[in-house]
Motif scaffolding. Structure first.
Motif, PDB file in Angstrom:
ATOM      1  N   GLY A   1       0.807  -1.106   0.000  1.00 20.58           N
ATOM      2  CA  GLY A   1       0.000   0.000   0.000  1.00 20.58           C
ATOM      3  C   GLY A   1       0.873   1.197   0.000  1.00 20.58           C
ATOM      4  N   ASP A   2       0.933   1.667   0.547  1.00 16.23           N
ATOM      5  CA  ASP A   2       1.611   2.927   0.279  1.00 16.23           C
ATOM      6  C   ASP A   2       1.880   3.671   1.561  1.00 16.23           C
ATOM      7  N   GLY A   3       3.024   3.556   2.134  1.00 17.97           N
ATOM      8  CA  GLY A   3       3.390   4.306   3.334  1.00 17.97           C
ATOM      9  C   GLY A   3       4.004   5.633   2.959  1.00 17.97           C
ATOM     10  N   ARG A   4       4.401   6.399   3.965  1.00 18.26           N
ATOM     11  CA  ARG A   4       4.953   7.725   3.706  1.00 18.26           C
ATOM     12  C   ARG A   4       6.444   7.719   3.981  1.00 18.26           C
ATOM     13  N   ILE A   5       7.192   8.429   3.167  1.00 12.18           N
ATOM     14  CA  ILE A   5       8.567   8.776   3.508  1.00 12.18           C
ATOM     15  C   ILE A   5       8.532  10.267   3.815  1.00 12.18           C
ATOM     16  N   LEU A   6       8.608  10.594   5.072  1.00 12.34           N
ATOM     17  CA  LEU A   6       8.419  11.971   5.507  1.00 12.34           C
ATOM     18  C   LEU A   6       9.750  12.685   5.655  1.00 12.34           C
ATOM     19  N   PRO A   7       9.869  13.965   4.892  1.00 15.86           N
ATOM     20  CA  PRO A   7      11.076  14.752   5.076  1.00 15.86           C
ATOM     21  C   PRO A   7      11.179  15.305   6.497  1.00 15.86           C
TER      22      PRO A   7
ATOM     23  N   LEU B   1      -1.231  -9.325   4.512  1.00 16.47           N
ATOM     24  CA  LEU B   1      -1.343  -8.036   3.842  1.00 16.47           C
ATOM     25  C   LEU B   1      -1.355  -8.238   2.335  1.00 16.47           C
ATOM     26  N   PRO B   2      -1.871  -7.282   1.563  1.00 13.75           N
ATOM     27  CA  PRO B   2      -1.975  -7.466   0.112  1.00 13.75           C
ATOM     28  C   PRO B   2      -0.617  -7.562  -0.568  1.00 13.75           C
ATOM     29  N   ASP B   3      -0.460  -8.528  -1.442  1.00 12.79           N
ATOM     30  CA  ASP B   3       0.748  -8.637  -2.258  1.00 12.79           C
ATOM     31  C   ASP B   3       0.799  -7.453  -3.221  1.00 12.79           C
TER      32      ASP B   3
ATOM     33  N   LYS C   1       1.938  -7.173  -6.154  1.00 14.55           N
ATOM     34  CA  LYS C   1       1.693  -7.481  -7.571  1.00 14.55           C
ATOM     35  C   LYS C   1       0.287  -8.023  -7.814  1.00 14.55           C
ATOM     36  N   THR C   2      -0.171  -8.935  -6.946  1.00 14.92           N
ATOM     37  CA  THR C   2      -1.459  -9.583  -7.182  1.00 14.92           C
ATOM     38  C   THR C   2      -2.600  -8.969  -6.384  1.00 14.92           C
ATOM     39  N   GLY C   3      -2.254  -8.299  -5.269  1.00 12.82           N
ATOM     40  CA  GLY C   3      -3.297  -7.751  -4.413  1.00 12.82           C
ATOM     41  C   GLY C   3      -3.906  -8.768  -3.477  1.00 12.82           C
ATOM     42  N   ARG C   4      -3.505 -10.025  -3.611  1.00 12.45           N
ATOM     43  CA  ARG C   4      -4.042 -11.067  -2.744  1.00 12.45           C
ATOM     44  C   ARG C   4      -3.363 -11.042  -1.378  1.00 12.45           C
ATOM     45  N   PRO C   5      -4.096 -11.330  -0.309  1.00 10.98           N
ATOM     46  CA  PRO C   5      -3.478 -11.340   1.026  1.00 10.98           C
ATOM     47  C   PRO C   5      -2.436 -12.453   1.136  1.00 10.98           C
ATOM     48  N   VAL C   6      -1.258 -12.092   1.635  1.00  8.11           N
ATOM     49  CA  VAL C   6      -0.201 -13.080   1.859  1.00  8.11           C
ATOM     50  C   VAL C   6       0.367 -12.864   3.254  1.00  8.11           C
ATOM     51  N   LEU C   7       0.909 -13.923   3.846  1.00  4.72           N
ATOM     52  CA  LEU C   7       1.479 -13.837   5.176  1.00  4.72           C
ATOM     53  C   LEU C   7       2.728 -12.947   5.156  1.00  4.72           C
ATOM     54  N   MET C   8       2.756 -11.943   6.028  1.00  3.40           N
ATOM     55  CA  MET C   8       3.893 -11.031   6.082  1.00  3.40           C
ATOM     56  C   MET C   8       4.444 -10.835   7.491  1.00  3.40           C
ATOM     57  N   ARG C   9       3.817 -11.427   8.513  1.00  2.00           N
ATOM     58  CA  ARG C   9       4.257 -11.247   9.880  1.00  2.00           C
ATOM     59  C   ARG C   9       4.658 -12.584  10.492  1.00  2.00           C
ATOM     60  N   THR C  10       5.591 -12.542  11.452  1.00  2.00           N
ATOM     61  CA  THR C  10       5.965 -13.735  12.187  1.00  2.00           C
ATOM     62  C   THR C  10       4.944 -13.968  13.302  1.00  2.00           C
ATOM     63  N   GLY C  11       5.025 -15.139  13.935  1.00  2.00           N
ATOM     64  CA  GLY C  11       4.037 -15.500  14.935  1.00  2.00           C
ATOM     65  C   GLY C  11       4.112 -14.714  16.225  1.00  2.00           C
ATOM     66  N   ASP C  12       5.182 -13.941  16.449  1.00  2.00           N
ATOM     67  CA  ASP C  12       5.299 -13.194  17.702  1.00  2.00           C
ATOM     68  C   ASP C  12       4.497 -11.904  17.718  1.00  2.00           C
ATOM     69  N   GLY C  13       3.896 -11.537  16.583  1.00  2.00           N
ATOM     70  CA  GLY C  13       3.113 -10.309  16.528  1.00  2.00           C
ATOM     71  C   GLY C  13       3.936  -9.044  16.506  1.00  2.00           C
ATOM     72  N   LEU C  14       5.264  -9.201  16.390  1.00  2.00           N
ATOM     73  CA  LEU C  14       6.180  -8.058  16.381  1.00  2.00           C
ATOM     74  C   LEU C  14       6.877  -7.904  15.042  1.00  2.00           C
ATOM     75  N   HIS C  15       7.552  -8.963  14.634  1.00  2.00           N
ATOM     76  CA  HIS C  15       8.430  -8.912  13.478  1.00  2.00           C
ATOM     77  C   HIS C  15       7.690  -9.269  12.185  1.00  2.00           C
ATOM     78  N   MET C  16       8.428  -9.182  11.088  1.00  2.00           N
ATOM     79  CA  MET C  16       7.877  -9.498   9.776  1.00  2.00           C
ATOM     80  C   MET C  16       8.745 -10.566   9.130  1.00  2.00           C
ATOM     81  N   ILE C  17       8.214 -11.196   8.103  1.00  2.00           N
ATOM     82  CA  ILE C  17       9.021 -12.105   7.297  1.00  2.00           C
ATOM     83  C   ILE C  17       9.541 -11.332   6.088  1.00  2.00           C
ATOM     84  N   GLY C  18      10.329 -11.991   5.263  1.00  2.00           N
ATOM     85  CA  GLY C  18      11.043 -11.295   4.192  1.00  2.00           C
ATOM     86  C   GLY C  18      10.193 -10.406   3.319  1.00  2.00           C
TER      87      GLY C  18
END
Length: 308
Positions: free
Chosen positions: A35-41, A250-252, A254-271
């Motif tokens: 999606g689209d996050g911000r890079i704030l100056p 979260l949405p991929d 390229k495809t927009g389909r939901p894919v797993l992006m977080r680890t099981g600890d609720g803190l970190h993310m996967i690649g």
């Protein structure tokens, strides 16, 4: 809602649990990259109403913004002229490890980049008794000067900070003074080789109380980066579900389909999750590399078109 009263033992046990989970997740993240996050100056006492008031610190003068569209430092041009690559250093904790892997894949060697990992898990600005991040950064950059720096800290800093014989509570005036000074000096260290600097903020966290702490710290870091002229990447919009809450899927891009992006600890993310956070930074650095190559009289390498 009445929250349970925290004892010092319970508070320490809670933060130690977060640290252990972070260490485990750090190892899992290394294995997960495939999606689209911000890079704030841009004698210990507790500091409280009963303790000594923190010394007032006058705000540091604003630093001229230093970004990919600003003047190219001569040492950056000289390194490109000699080596033909844009060197990117990534600093941080276990989140920094994930950010490094993401940028390593998005900015491949074959496209003229060298992405160096300076991050170390279980570190933070509240843990200088264990590791002085500023001193370590100067030592690392003296050995391996870089042209761009990407920073991601905070996962281990949602706690009090010990300084000058006092323990300052999280987000209190003393905490802000001590951490603010350390952050400012760390950014100065990161810029010591002429590097452009980015700060990647923290994602949404599953635990509501920890997420509130992380969000408060991110607001503090963002304000410091704005004053220092450092682009701040707001990761929260990139990690919120459609309902505005934490989700592991979260949405991929390229495809927009939901894919797993977080680890099981609720803190970190996967690649793939970390790559979601760094796509904007990678795009900025590609643009910067093109400018540096032109200034150094270096031809652009033939891009592979694919990340690692």
């Amino acid at each position: 809602m009445i929250r349970p009263k925290w004892t010092p033992v319970a508070w320490l046990a809670d933060r130690m649990a977060v640290l252990v989970l972070g260490l485990i997740a750090g190892f899992l993240v290394g294995l997960s990259f495939a999606g689209d996050g911000r890079i704030l100056p841009a004698a210990t006492t507790v500091a409280s109403t009963d303790g000594p008031a923190p010394s007032p610190v006058p705000p540091a003068p604003p630093v001229a913004a230093q970004g990919v569209d600003g003047p190219i430092p001569p040492q950056v041009t000289a390194r490109m002229r000699r080596g033909g690559v844009l060197r990117v250093g990534v600093f941080g904790d276990s989140f920094g490890n994930g950010i490094w892997d993401a940028l390593y894949r998005q900015l491949p060697t074959s496209d003229g980049y060298e992405v160096l990992k300076f991050a170390k898990e279980a570190t933070g600005f509240t843990r200088y008794r264990t590791l002085d991040l500023e001193k370590r950064a100067y030592e690392q950059l003296a050995r391996d000067p870089v042209d761009a720096v990407v920073i991601s800290f905070g996962a281990n800093d949602a706690q009090a900070v010990y300084d000058d014989g006092h323990l300052y509570p999280l987000m209190g005036d003393g905490w802000k003074r001590v951490i603010g000074q350390r952050v400012d000096r760390f950014v100065a260290a990161a810029r010591s080789t002429g590097a452009v600097v980015y700060w990647v903020g923290l994602p949404v966290i599953r635990d509501p109380q920890l997420d509130a702490d992380m969000q408060a710290m991110d607001g503090f870091y963002e304000a410091h980066m704005r004053r220092l002229g450092v682009p701040f990447v707001d990761s929260r919009p990139l990690t919120l579900g459609a309902d505005g809450k934490y989700t592991a899927y979260l949405p991929d891009s390229k495809t927009g389909r939901p894919v797993l992006m977080r680890t099981g600890d609720g803190l970190h993310m996967i690649g793939i999750g970390y790559q979601r956070l760094t796509s904007g930074v990678a795009a900025d650095l590609r643009r910067y590399a093109a400018r540096v190559r032109q200034a150094a009289g270096r031809p652009a390498p033939t891009p592979t078109g694919e990340p690692r």
